[in-house]
Design a protein around this motif. Sequence first.
Motif, PDB file in Angstrom:
ATOM      1  N   SER A 100       0.200 -19.962  -0.892  1.00 55.25           N
ATOM      2  CA  SER A 100      -0.972 -19.093  -0.910  1.00 55.25           C
ATOM      3  C   SER A 100      -0.615 -17.779  -0.236  1.00 55.25           C
ATOM      4  CB  SER A 100      -2.132 -19.748  -0.177  1.00 55.25           C
ATOM      5  OG  SER A 100      -2.569 -20.882  -0.886  1.00 55.25           O
ATOM      6  N   VAL A 101      -0.962 -16.694  -0.896  1.00 52.21           N
ATOM      7  CA  VAL A 101      -0.676 -15.370  -0.369  1.00 52.21           C
ATOM      8  C   VAL A 101      -1.997 -14.615  -0.234  1.00 52.21           C
ATOM      9  CG1 VAL A 101       0.537 -13.187  -0.791  1.00 52.21           C
ATOM     10  CG2 VAL A 101       1.566 -15.351  -1.529  1.00 52.21           C
ATOM     11  N   LYS A 102      -2.240 -14.046   0.951  1.00 44.61           N
ATOM     12  CA  LYS A 102      -3.455 -13.254   1.155  1.00 44.61           C
ATOM     13  C   LYS A 102      -3.173 -11.834   0.677  1.00 44.61           C
ATOM     14  CE  LYS A 102      -6.936 -12.254   4.665  1.00 44.61           C
ATOM     15  NZ  LYS A 102      -7.329 -12.447   6.068  1.00 44.61           N
ATOM     16  N   LYS A 103      -4.061 -11.330  -0.191  1.00 45.22           N
ATOM     17  CA  LYS A 103      -3.897  -9.980  -0.743  1.00 45.22           C
ATOM     18  C   LYS A 103      -5.157  -9.176  -0.492  1.00 45.22           C
ATOM     19  CE  LYS A 103      -0.506 -10.896  -4.294  1.00 45.22           C
ATOM     20  NZ  LYS A 103      -0.116 -10.544  -5.664  1.00 45.22           N
ATOM     21  N   TYR A 104      -5.024  -7.867  -0.665  1.00 43.31           N
ATOM     22  CA  TYR A 104      -6.151  -6.966  -0.454  1.00 43.31           C
ATOM     23  C   TYR A 104      -6.371  -6.147  -1.713  1.00 43.31           C
ATOM     24  CZ  TYR A 104      -9.081  -3.316   1.587  1.00 43.31           C
ATOM     25  OH  TYR A 104     -10.114  -2.453   1.849  1.00 43.31           O
ATOM     26  N   ALA A 105      -7.603  -6.143  -2.208  1.00 41.11           N
ATOM     27  CA  ALA A 105      -7.987  -5.291  -3.335  1.00 41.11           C
ATOM     28  C   ALA A 105      -8.578  -4.018  -2.757  1.00 41.11           C
ATOM     29  CB  ALA A 105      -8.999  -6.008  -4.222  1.00 41.11           C
ATOM     30  N   LYS A 106      -7.942  -2.898  -3.052  1.00 46.82           N
ATOM     31  CA  LYS A 106      -8.405  -1.617  -2.509  1.00 46.82           C
ATOM     32  C   LYS A 106      -9.775  -1.243  -3.072  1.00 46.82           C
ATOM     33  CE  LYS A 106      -4.433   0.368  -3.712  1.00 46.82           C
ATOM     34  NZ  LYS A 106      -3.482   1.452  -3.971  1.00 46.82           N
ATOM     35  N   PRO A 107     -10.527  -0.438  -2.323  1.00 48.39           N
ATOM     36  CA  PRO A 107     -11.821   0.026  -2.835  1.00 48.39           C
ATOM     37  C   PRO A 107     -11.658   0.754  -4.172  1.00 48.39           C
ATOM     38  CG  PRO A 107     -11.609   0.530  -0.509  1.00 48.39           C
ATOM     39  CD  PRO A 107     -10.265   0.040  -0.967  1.00 48.39           C
ATOM     40  N   ASP A 108     -12.597   0.533  -5.056  1.00 44.54           N
ATOM     41  CA  ASP A 108     -12.582   1.129  -6.384  1.00 44.54           C
ATOM     42  C   ASP A 108     -13.536   2.320  -6.403  1.00 44.54           C
ATOM     43  OD1 ASP A 108     -13.071   1.787  -9.074  1.00 44.54           O
ATOM     44  OD2 ASP A 108     -12.982  -0.291  -9.734  1.00 44.54           O
ATOM     45  N   VAL A 109     -12.989   3.503  -6.639  1.00 48.56           N
ATOM     46  CA  VAL A 109     -13.790   4.732  -6.612  1.00 48.56           C
ATOM     47  C   VAL A 109     -14.881   4.703  -7.682  1.00 48.56           C
ATOM     48  CG1 VAL A 109     -13.723   7.246  -6.926  1.00 48.56           C
ATOM     49  CG2 VAL A 109     -11.927   6.108  -5.621  1.00 48.56           C
ATOM     50  N   ARG A 110     -14.597   4.172  -8.842  1.00 50.56           N
ATOM     51  CA  ARG A 110     -15.627   4.116  -9.896  1.00 50.56           C
ATOM     52  C   ARG A 110     -16.779   3.213  -9.485  1.00 50.56           C
ATOM     53  NH1 ARG A 110     -13.009   2.976 -15.471  1.00 50.56           N
ATOM     54  NH2 ARG A 110     -15.203   2.948 -16.013  1.00 50.56           N
ATOM     55  N   ALA A 111     -16.473   2.104  -8.810  1.00 50.26           N
ATOM     56  CA  ALA A 111     -17.535   1.223  -8.325  1.00 50.26           C
ATOM     57  C   ALA A 111     -18.356   1.945  -7.260  1.00 50.26           C
ATOM     58  CB  ALA A 111     -16.937  -0.067  -7.756  1.00 50.26           C
TER      59      ALA A 111
END
Length: 151
Positions: A100-111
């Motif tokens: 298991s690898v912990k990852k980060y989804a960056k903030p989405d400017v369109r959202a």
Amino acid sequence: MTEKKRGRPSKFDTHVQPHLDNGNIRKWILEGKTDVDIARIIDINPDSWAVYMKEREEFSETIRGFKDLTNDHVESKLYQNAIGYYYTEETVSHKGEIVSVKKYAKPDVRAQQFWLKNRRREVWRDNHDINIDGDLTIDIKFVDENEQDSE
């Protein structure tokens, strides 16, 4: 003497209510199915579904409640996309093990833009209405080409 109703009997009790009772309609709405989709699945005319929504208040409120749950879930996910979030992903290591690898989804400017344009419309909308009070005078002077050449 009582009058008999004319026309076909309602399919609500035979086609809608059983699916409402067993949770299918709730499940379908949470999956994103539309009213038309559900009507077709349970073999009723979409117009009949609309009539049931209009004439049966308890049914209508139940369906709206299911749709509110779905909309709340989507809104929550949109917010997460706007601010960024951590998630866990399983992958295969170089040794062939599943880890298991912990990852980060960056903030989405369109959202972020979508969220702000809808939640703070007066500040973030694309078009702003600007009212200007007062008089505007425009002076236009026409020049004769012949007069200009003689100077």
